[in-house]
Design a protein around this motif. Structure first.
Motif, PDB file in Angstrom:
ATOM      1  N   PRO A  39       0.825  -1.212   0.000  1.00  0.00           N
ATOM      2  CA  PRO A  39       0.000   0.000   0.000  1.00  0.00           C
ATOM      3  C   PRO A  39       0.861   1.265   0.000  1.00  0.00           C
ATOM      4  CG  PRO A  39      -0.868  -1.571   1.580  1.00  0.00           C
ATOM      5  CD  PRO A  39       0.455  -2.110   1.086  1.00  0.00           C
TER       6      PRO A  39
ATOM      7  N   THR B  66      -5.186  -0.080  -1.460  1.00  0.00           N
ATOM      8  CA  THR B  66      -5.411  -0.251  -0.026  1.00  0.00           C
ATOM      9  C   THR B  66      -5.156  -1.714   0.332  1.00  0.00           C
ATOM     10  OG1 THR B  66      -7.744  -0.859  -0.269  1.00  0.00           O
ATOM     11  CG2 THR B  66      -7.233   1.519  -0.104  1.00  0.00           C
TER      12      THR B  66
ATOM     13  N   GLN C 191      -7.879  -3.812  -1.120  1.00  0.00           N
ATOM     14  CA  GLN C 191      -7.771  -4.004  -2.566  1.00  0.00           C
ATOM     15  C   GLN C 191      -6.677  -5.012  -2.906  1.00  0.00           C
ATOM     16  OE1 GLN C 191      -7.164   0.177  -3.465  1.00  0.00           O
ATOM     17  NE2 GLN C 191      -9.155   0.292  -4.496  1.00  0.00           N
TER      18      GLN C 191
END
Length: 194
Positions: free
Chosen positions: A126, A132, A135
């Motif tokens: 990240p 993130t 994600q």
């Protein structure tokens, strides 16, 4: 032909005719007419090995046994590759990269064993702008992010796998990806058309 034999043959022929007259129309009406158009049979051929490994494998190859979760991640990588409009070779590069980075396991934070804040199938960070944590630990998202990076590498299709993967990943072990090329190609050949 003697008379007895002729009568026998004619008798059998008569029975066959009579049976056909009585059974034929009843049978014909009982069954619905069949459309006799030819049916095309489509066989899901495996991708061409020359397309999967265009440069041949480099160095000693590694191989691991995969569990259901890892096979599911292989299928997720292939699905994301297709969704991105990329070919089987991109899937081989992606799977080999994930084999090196996480052994095809969708890794969460590993505490002290974690490489900085690396997560997911590709050990994306990240803090490096990959997305993130949520994600990056989504196999489809992380694969699409990897493929987006791969698309930006000019001539990746003509590079050895380890060079293409390293250009995207920027690993401390740039040649480690090569050892997974054969298993990655085998997995793509097995699952591409499933």
């Amino acid at each position: 032909m003697n008379t007895m034999l002729r009568k026998s043959v004619l008798g059998i022929a008569g029975l066959a005719f009579t049976g056909g007259v009585f059974a034929g129309p009843a049978t014909a009406h009982a069954a619905a007419p069949v459309d006799a158009k030819p049916v095309a049979v489509v066989q899901a051929d495996k991708p061409d090995t020359g397309k999967l490994i265009p440069h041949g494998v480099q160095g000693t190859q590694s191989r691991i046994d995969l569990n259901k979760e890892q096979i599911g991640n292989v299928k997720a990588i292939i699905a994301a590759t297709k969704k991105s409009g990329m070919d089987e070779r991109a899937a081989v590069v992606s799977i080999a990269t994930s084999l090196q980075e996480s052994k095809l396991e969708n890794l969460g934070h590993l505490g002290e064993r974690n490489d900085h804040d690396s997560l997911g199938l590709f050990q994306q960070r990240p803090s490096s702008g990959w997305g993130t944590p949520e994600q990056i630990t989504d196999p489809q998202y992380s694969t699409m992010a990897f493929l987006k990076g791969l698309k930006q590498v000019d001539g990746w299709q003509d590079m050895p796998l380890t060079e293409a993967a390293q250009t995207v990943q920027v690993s401390a072990y740039p040649h480690a990806y090569a050892q997974w090329e054969q298993q990655a190609a085998d997995l793509v050949a097995q699952h591409w058309n499933n």
